[in-house]
Design an enzyme around this catalytic site. Structure first.
Site, PDB file in Angstrom:
ATOM      1  N   CYS A   8       0.834  -1.207   0.000  1.00 48.65           N
ATOM      2  CA  CYS A   8       0.000   0.000   0.000  1.00 48.65           C
ATOM      3  C   CYS A   8       0.872   1.263   0.000  1.00 48.65           C
ATOM      4  CB  CYS A   8      -0.911  -0.013   1.227  1.00 48.65           C
ATOM      5  SG  CYS A   8      -2.038   1.398   1.258  1.00 48.65           S
ATOM      6  N   CYS A  27       0.440   4.730   6.974  1.00 45.53           N
ATOM      7  CA  CYS A  27      -0.219   4.609   8.287  1.00 45.53           C
ATOM      8  C   CYS A  27       0.733   3.849   9.235  1.00 45.53           C
ATOM      9  CB  CYS A  27      -1.536   3.859   8.136  1.00 45.53           C
ATOM     10  SG  CYS A  27      -2.552   4.504   6.785  1.00 45.53           S
ATOM     11  N   CYS A  29       0.376   0.118  10.312  1.00 49.43           N
ATOM     12  CA  CYS A  29      -0.118  -0.897   9.374  1.00 49.43           C
ATOM     13  C   CYS A  29       0.960  -1.760   8.744  1.00 49.43           C
ATOM     14  CB  CYS A  29      -0.935  -0.220   8.274  1.00 49.43           C
ATOM     15  SG  CYS A  29      -1.709  -1.445   7.185  1.00 49.43           S
ATOM     16  N   CYS A  52     -16.708  -8.924   5.466  1.00 48.31           N
ATOM     17  CA  CYS A  52     -16.023  -7.644   5.233  1.00 48.31           C
ATOM     18  C   CYS A  52     -14.789  -7.872   4.381  1.00 48.31           C
ATOM     19  CB  CYS A  52     -15.566  -7.032   6.558  1.00 48.31           C
ATOM     20  SG  CYS A  52     -16.882  -6.869   7.754  1.00 48.31           S
ATOM     21  N   CYS A  90     -19.657  -5.814   3.506  1.00 49.16           N
ATOM     22  CA  CYS A  90     -18.942  -4.623   3.932  1.00 49.16           C
ATOM     23  C   CYS A  90     -17.644  -4.587   3.127  1.00 49.16           C
ATOM     24  CB  CYS A  90     -18.636  -4.697   5.426  1.00 49.16           C
ATOM     25  SG  CYS A  90     -17.668  -3.292   6.029  1.00 49.16           S
ATOM     26  N   CYS A 115     -19.450   2.381   8.547  1.00 46.05           N
ATOM     27  CA  CYS A 115     -18.695   1.685   9.591  1.00 46.05           C
ATOM     28  C   CYS A 115     -17.431   2.501   9.796  1.00 46.05           C
ATOM     29  CB  CYS A 115     -18.372   0.266   9.114  1.00 46.05           C
ATOM     30  SG  CYS A 115     -17.263  -0.614  10.240  1.00 46.05           S
ATOM     31  N   ARG A 139     -17.938  -2.600  17.733  1.00 47.77           N
ATOM     32  CA  ARG A 139     -17.212  -3.850  17.490  1.00 47.77           C
ATOM     33  C   ARG A 139     -15.886  -3.898  18.250  1.00 47.77           C
ATOM     34  NH1 ARG A 139     -16.807  -4.025  12.100  1.00 47.77           N
ATOM     35  NH2 ARG A 139     -18.971  -4.682  12.106  1.00 47.77           N
TER      36      ARG A 139
HETATM   37  N1  SAM Z   1      -6.638   0.543   3.096  1.00 44.72           N
HETATM   38  C1  SAM Z   1      -7.917   0.805   3.604  1.00 44.72           C
HETATM   39  C2  SAM Z   1      -7.938   1.958   4.588  1.00 44.72           C
HETATM   40  O1  SAM Z   1      -6.955   2.215   5.252  1.00 44.72           O
HETATM   41  O2  SAM Z   1      -8.973   2.607   4.671  1.00 44.72           O
HETATM   42  C3  SAM Z   1      -8.594  -0.391   4.212  1.00 44.72           C
HETATM   43  C4  SAM Z   1      -7.817  -1.398   5.054  1.00 44.72           C
HETATM   44  S1  SAM Z   1      -7.102  -0.783   6.549  1.00 44.72           S
HETATM   45  C5  SAM Z   1      -6.043  -2.119   6.984  1.00 44.72           C
HETATM   46  C6  SAM Z   1      -8.457  -0.824   7.705  1.00 44.72           C
HETATM   47  C7  SAM Z   1      -8.195  -0.434   9.116  1.00 44.72           C
HETATM   48  O3  SAM Z   1      -7.514  -1.459   9.804  1.00 44.72           O
HETATM   49  C8  SAM Z   1      -7.368   0.789   9.402  1.00 44.72           C
HETATM   50  O4  SAM Z   1      -8.061   1.977   9.243  1.00 44.72           O
HETATM   51  C9  SAM Z   1      -6.998   0.570  10.855  1.00 44.72           C
HETATM   52  O5  SAM Z   1      -7.960   1.156  11.698  1.00 44.72           O
HETATM   53  C10 SAM Z   1      -7.029  -0.945  11.020  1.00 44.72           C
HETATM   54  N2  SAM Z   1      -5.673  -1.474  11.284  1.00 44.72           N
HETATM   55  C11 SAM Z   1      -4.677  -1.612  10.403  1.00 44.72           C
HETATM   56  N3  SAM Z   1      -3.569  -2.108  10.990  1.00 44.72           N
HETATM   57  C12 SAM Z   1      -3.872  -2.283  12.296  1.00 44.72           C
HETATM   58  C13 SAM Z   1      -3.137  -2.748  13.431  1.00 44.72           C
HETATM   59  N4  SAM Z   1      -1.865  -3.108  13.325  1.00 44.72           N
HETATM   60  N5  SAM Z   1      -3.773  -2.807  14.608  1.00 44.72           N
HETATM   61  C14 SAM Z   1      -5.062  -2.422  14.718  1.00 44.72           C
HETATM   62  N6  SAM Z   1      -5.800  -1.969  13.686  1.00 44.72           N
HETATM   63  C15 SAM Z   1      -5.218  -1.892  12.493  1.00 44.72           C
HETATM   64 FE1  SF4 Z   2      -2.816   1.209   3.398  1.00 46.91          FE
HETATM   65 FE2  SF4 Z   2      -2.744   0.042   5.745  1.00 46.91          FE
HETATM   66 FE3  SF4 Z   2      -3.106   2.659   5.598  1.00 46.91          FE
HETATM   67 FE4  SF4 Z   2      -5.078   0.989   4.789  1.00 46.91          FE
HETATM   68  S1  SF4 Z   2      -4.307   1.216   6.861  1.00 46.91           S
HETATM   69  S2  SF4 Z   2      -4.317   2.827   3.736  1.00 46.91           S
HETATM   70  S3  SF4 Z   2      -3.835  -0.691   3.981  1.00 46.91           S
HETATM   71  S4  SF4 Z   2      -1.271   1.539   4.964  1.00 46.91           S
END
Ligand code: SAM
Ligand code: SF4
Ligand code: DTB
Length: 334
Positions: free
Chosen positions: A73, A77, A80, A117, A148, A208, A280
């Site tokens: 990606c 973030c 992530c 989802c 979802c 959500c 949730r």
């Molecule tokens: N890429 C898309 C986005 O960011 O909107 C969808 C997938 S993203 C992985 C969805 C959510 O997963 C993130 O907004 C975050 O809240 C949660 N998430 C990701 N990594 C995480 C982690 N290590 N621990 C807890 N929640 C996590």
């Molecule tokens: Fe990409 Fe992870 Fe951020 Fe979603 S949460 S936009 S998958 S880096």
């Protein structure tokens, strides 16, 4: 110290009895924080009262997650494992084939999930992706599951086409308070997230949206996140509260873990401020023991991710969850 007598109970009552689109939704961060400050037992009692006004307190909704496009990606973030900016060992894959997704949804349904989802590690979907994900929505819905998706940012047109495909919910988290946000993500703004949520709402898809705690934020910042969510008009139908899953290679690995009771408080405050939402208990459950999960349900959580994987990290085995439900007298929501 805040006591049950000094918190704005009138605000709680007004919120508890209102309908989905409250004109009066205006939680000040200080009022939300005052709930966090309550003695633990008083906070749990309030949350239980609000929960029982709207829900059967022993019914829990089961959602199963599938990563339909993993890794690589472009966003950064800090929590992530799927960001291409960090070396976490997660491989980048292409969008999954339709039949694989349908097979996974069928298996989730057979295990007892009612919502499926689908998540993609995208900044936002490309035009060519939209037709394929729309097809996934149609086929999964045809199995009798709620659908979802979480695909990153959506413009108005993309949201409308997902609605046309029959998508029930779109997940897009605010993730943190606005003041903390820029310490975690630099490649998209808080306003970008709010714009996506507005496009989803406008298209008629249920929202959500929740966040992550345990990222080193302060209690006021946790209250700030909850106030942002609760002040959306209307507030989201579904509110995932994630406890950071620390993944080696991400900038947030090594963050001091959150006090588990503070996590329970966050659930309780989400329940009180968003009385009719499905709250949730999301990522981080694998790292919790059964007693802590029971406290989260007592605080008003009424939905979980069910199935042995989240997106790239593990989640409790379905059999362990069924055993926990048996011990607590919990039932899956139909
Ligand atoms: N890429 C898309 C986005 O960011 O909107 C969808 C997938 S993203 C992985 C969805 C959510 O997963 C993130 O907004 C975050 O809240 C949660 N998430 C990701 N990594 C995480 C982690 N290590 N621990 C807890 N929640 C996590
Ligand atoms: Fe990409 Fe992870 Fe951020 Fe979603 S949460 S936009 S998958 S880096
Ligand atoms: C949400 O709030 N949590 C889920 C779902 N929405 C998409 C994702 C949790 C991801 C945890 C880290 C992983 O497994 O990669």
């Amino acid at each position: 110290m805040t006591t049950i007598a000094t918190i704005p109970l009138s605000a709680v009552r007004a919120t508890a009895s209102r309908t989905a689109a409250p004109a009066e939704a205006n939680w000040r961060v200080a009022d939300v924080e005052a709930h966090f400050e309550l003695p633990f037992m008083d906070l749990l009692f309030l949350a239980q009262q609000v929960h029982r006004e709207h829900f059967d307190a022993s019914a829990v909704q089961l959602s199963t997650l599938l990563s339909i496009k993993t890794g690589g990606c472009p966003e950064d973030c800090g929590y992530c494992p799927q960001s291409a900016h960090f070396d976490t060992g997660v491989e980048a894959n292409k969008l999954m084939a339709l039949q694989e997704v349908v097979d996974a949804a069928q298996a989730a349904k057979a295990q007892g999930a009612t919502r499926f989802c689908m998540g993609a590690a995208w900044r936002s979907p490309k035009a060519r992706d939209m037709e394929r994900v729309s097809e996934m929505v149609r086929e999964v819905k045809a199995l009798g599951l709620e659908t979802c998706m979480t695909l990153g940012m959506l413009n108005a047109e993309q949201a409308q086409s997902l609605d046309a495909a029959g998508l029930d919910y779109y997940n897009h988290n605010l993730d943190s308070a606005p003041e903390f946000y820029r310490q975690i993500i630099s490649t998209r703004t808080y306003q970008d997230r709010l714009d996506t949520l507005a496009n989803v709402r406008q298209a008629g898809i249920k929202v959500c949206s929740g966040g992550i705690v345990g990222m080193g934020e302060s209690r006021v910042q946790r209250a700030g996140l909850i106030a942002q969510l609760a002040n959306l008009e209307p507030y989201p139908e579904s509110v995932p509260i994630n406890n950071l899953v620390q993944v080696t290679g991400t900038p947030l690995a090594g963050t001091a873990p959150l006090d588990p009771f503070e996590f329970v408080r966050t659930i309780a405050v989400a329940r009180i401020t968003m009385p009719k939402a499905m709250v949730r208990l999301s990522a981080g459950r694998e790292q919790m023991d059964d007693a802590l999960q029971a406290l989260c349900f007592a605080a008003g959580a009424n939905s979980i991710f069910y199935g042995d994987r989240l997106l790239t990290t593990s989640n409790p085995q379905a059999a362990r969850d069924r055993a926990l439900f048996d011990r607590l007298g919990l039932r899956a929501m139909p």
